[in-house]
Design an enzyme around this catalytic site. Structure first.
Site, PDB file in Angstrom:
ATOM      1  N   GLU A  80      -9.712  -1.608   5.127  1.00  0.00           N
ATOM      2  CA  GLU A  80     -10.388  -1.344   6.386  1.00  0.00           C
ATOM      3  C   GLU A  80     -11.647  -2.205   6.500  1.00  0.00           C
ATOM      4  O   GLU A  80     -12.115  -2.763   5.499  1.00  0.00           O
ATOM      5  CB  GLU A  80     -10.771   0.147   6.450  1.00  0.00           C
ATOM      6  CG  GLU A  80      -9.590   1.096   6.363  1.00  0.00           C
ATOM      7  CD  GLU A  80      -8.794   1.209   7.677  1.00  0.00           C
ATOM      8  OE1 GLU A  80      -8.670   0.216   8.411  1.00  0.00           O
ATOM      9  OE2 GLU A  80      -8.297   2.311   7.955  1.00  0.00           O
ATOM     10  N   ASP A  87       0.830  -1.202   0.000  1.00  0.00           N
ATOM     11  CA  ASP A  87       0.000   0.000   0.000  1.00  0.00           C
ATOM     12  C   ASP A  87       0.867   1.257   0.000  1.00  0.00           C
ATOM     13  O   ASP A  87       2.094   1.180   0.124  1.00  0.00           O
ATOM     14  CB  ASP A  87      -0.968   0.003   1.204  1.00  0.00           C
ATOM     15  CG  ASP A  87      -0.307  -0.455   2.508  1.00  0.00           C
ATOM     16  OD1 ASP A  87       0.932  -0.403   2.613  1.00  0.00           O
ATOM     17  OD2 ASP A  87      -1.023  -0.866   3.424  1.00  0.00           O
ATOM     18  N   HIS A  95      -7.446  -4.849   9.881  1.00  0.00           N
ATOM     19  CA  HIS A  95      -7.150  -4.602   8.465  1.00  0.00           C
ATOM     20  C   HIS A  95      -5.854  -5.290   8.043  1.00  0.00           C
ATOM     21  O   HIS A  95      -4.981  -5.562   8.850  1.00  0.00           O
ATOM     22  CB  HIS A  95      -7.135  -3.100   8.140  1.00  0.00           C
ATOM     23  CG  HIS A  95      -5.936  -2.313   8.591  1.00  0.00           C
ATOM     24  ND1 HIS A  95      -6.049  -1.056   9.133  1.00  0.00           N
ATOM     25  CD2 HIS A  95      -4.607  -2.574   8.564  1.00  0.00           C
ATOM     26  CE1 HIS A  95      -4.845  -0.585   9.409  1.00  0.00           C
ATOM     27  NE2 HIS A  95      -3.951  -1.493   9.077  1.00  0.00           N
TER      28      HIS A  95
END
Ligand code: GLP
Length: 254
Positions: A147, A71, A142
Site C-alpha cells: 500500500e 500475496d 499498490h
C-alpha cells in the site's frame, strides 16, 4: 537527477490484453524450469486463460514451472475459495499442469504471520528468485498488497490493508466489506524488484490515474508501483481505458 524510465508500454484493445500478455510472459521465460510470479485479481484472468489454452493445445509446456504468489490474505487458507491460494491452484496451477509441490503461496493461516512472511521471502530466495513477475495495479497505485507508504526496498511482510483496497476487493467477498480481511502477507517492493522481468497488466478507467502516476510520476512510496521505473525490464500491458491518462507520445501501439 532524473533517470529515464525503461518501462515498455503496450496499449492494446481490452480483448487483446490476455494474448499480448501471454506472448510477453512466454518470451521472457527461460526454457528450463521457469519461476513465474503470479498476481491474482480480475485483471490477469484472460492471461491465465490464454496460457491454459496454449498448454491444452500442446503449443507450450509449463509443467516444470514454479509458481510464486504475490500475496495472500491473513486468515484465509487454501480451502477458502476467496484465498489467493485457491485462485493460484484453480485458475493457474491446475490448467497449466503445475504440481502442488511447485506452488509457493504465503501461509494465510499461520499463527505467526510475520514468520510466515519471512519464510515466504526465504523460499523465494531458495528457488533462485523469480524470472517473470506478473503483477496488477491497485487503484491507489499498490502492487501486490504494498500500500502507499511501503518502503521501496521492502521484503515480504505482513501489512494492513487500506480501506480503499478492501472496498475495491469487496466484490470478491459478496460485496460485504466486513468480510474482507484487514491484513495480508505480500511480497515486498524489494522482492518484486528482484524479479528478472516484470509484466504489469492494467485494465479499466479506474486504474488510469494510478497508471499515469506509476509510469510518469515521481518514484515514491506514495505510489508503490512507481518503483517499477527503476527496474530494467518492465513491460506494461494496458487497455485503452487504463491508458487514458498517459501522455500519448509515450504510447507504443501494437
Ligand atoms: C489486489 C491484489 C493485487 C492485484 C490488484 C488488482 O488487491 N493484491 O495482487 O493485482 O489488487 O486487482 P484487480 O486485477 O482485481 O483489479
Amino acid at each position: 537527477m532524473t533517470t529515464k524510465s525503461a518501462i515498455r508500454l503496450l496499449v492494446v484493445e481490452e480483448e487483446q490484453v490476455g494474448t499480448v500478455a501471454a506472448d510477453v510472459v512466454l518470451s521472457a521465460l527461460p526454457s528450463r524450469q521457469p519461476r513465474i510470479g503470479v498476481a491474482t485479481g480480475a485483471t490477469p484472468l484472460t492471461l491465465y486463460w490464454e496460457l491454459g489454452r496454449r498448454v491444452a493445445s500442446g503449443a507450450i509446456d509449463l509443467r516444470e514451472s514454479t509458481l510464486v504468489a504475490l500475496d495472500e490474505y491473513v486468515g484465509l487458507g487454501q480451502w477458502n475459495p476467496r484465498s489467493f491460494a485457491a485462485y493460484v491452484r484453480d485458475v493457474i496451477a491446475e490448467p497449466l499442469h503445475v504440481a502442488k509441490g511447485r506452488v509457493l503461496v504465503p501461509d494465510g493461516l499461520a499463527s505467526d504471520p510475520d514468520r510466515a512472511a519471512d519464510a515466504f521471502e526465504e523460499a523465494i530466495a531458495t528457488i533462485g528468485g523469480i524470472d517473470v513477475q506478473i503483477a496488477g495495479l491497485g487503484t491507489n497505485g499498490h502492487i501486490g498488497f504494498n500500500e502507499p507508504g511501503s518502503a521501496l526496498d521492502s521484503s515480504s511482510r505482513t501489512v494492513e490493508l487500506t480501506e480503499q483496497t478492501r472496498r475495491d476487493n469487496a466484490r470478491f467477498f459478496g460485496d460485504r466489506l466486513s468480510d474482507v480481511p484487514t491484513q495480508a502477507i505480500t511480497q515486498g517492493l524489494g522482492t518484486i524488484s528482484r524479479a528478472r522481468s516484470i509484466v504489469l497488466v492494467v485494465k479499466g478507467v479506474a486504474k488510469a490515474r494510478a497508471l499515469q502516476a506509476a509510469v510518469h510520476g515521481p518514484v515514491t512510496p506514495d505510489v508503490p508501483a512507481s518503483v517499477l521505473q527503476r527496474h530494467p525490464a518492465v513491460t506494461v500491458i494496458a487497455d485503452r481505458e487504463a491508458a487514458g491518462e498517459l501522455r500519448p507520445r509515450e504510447e507504443h501501439h501494437e
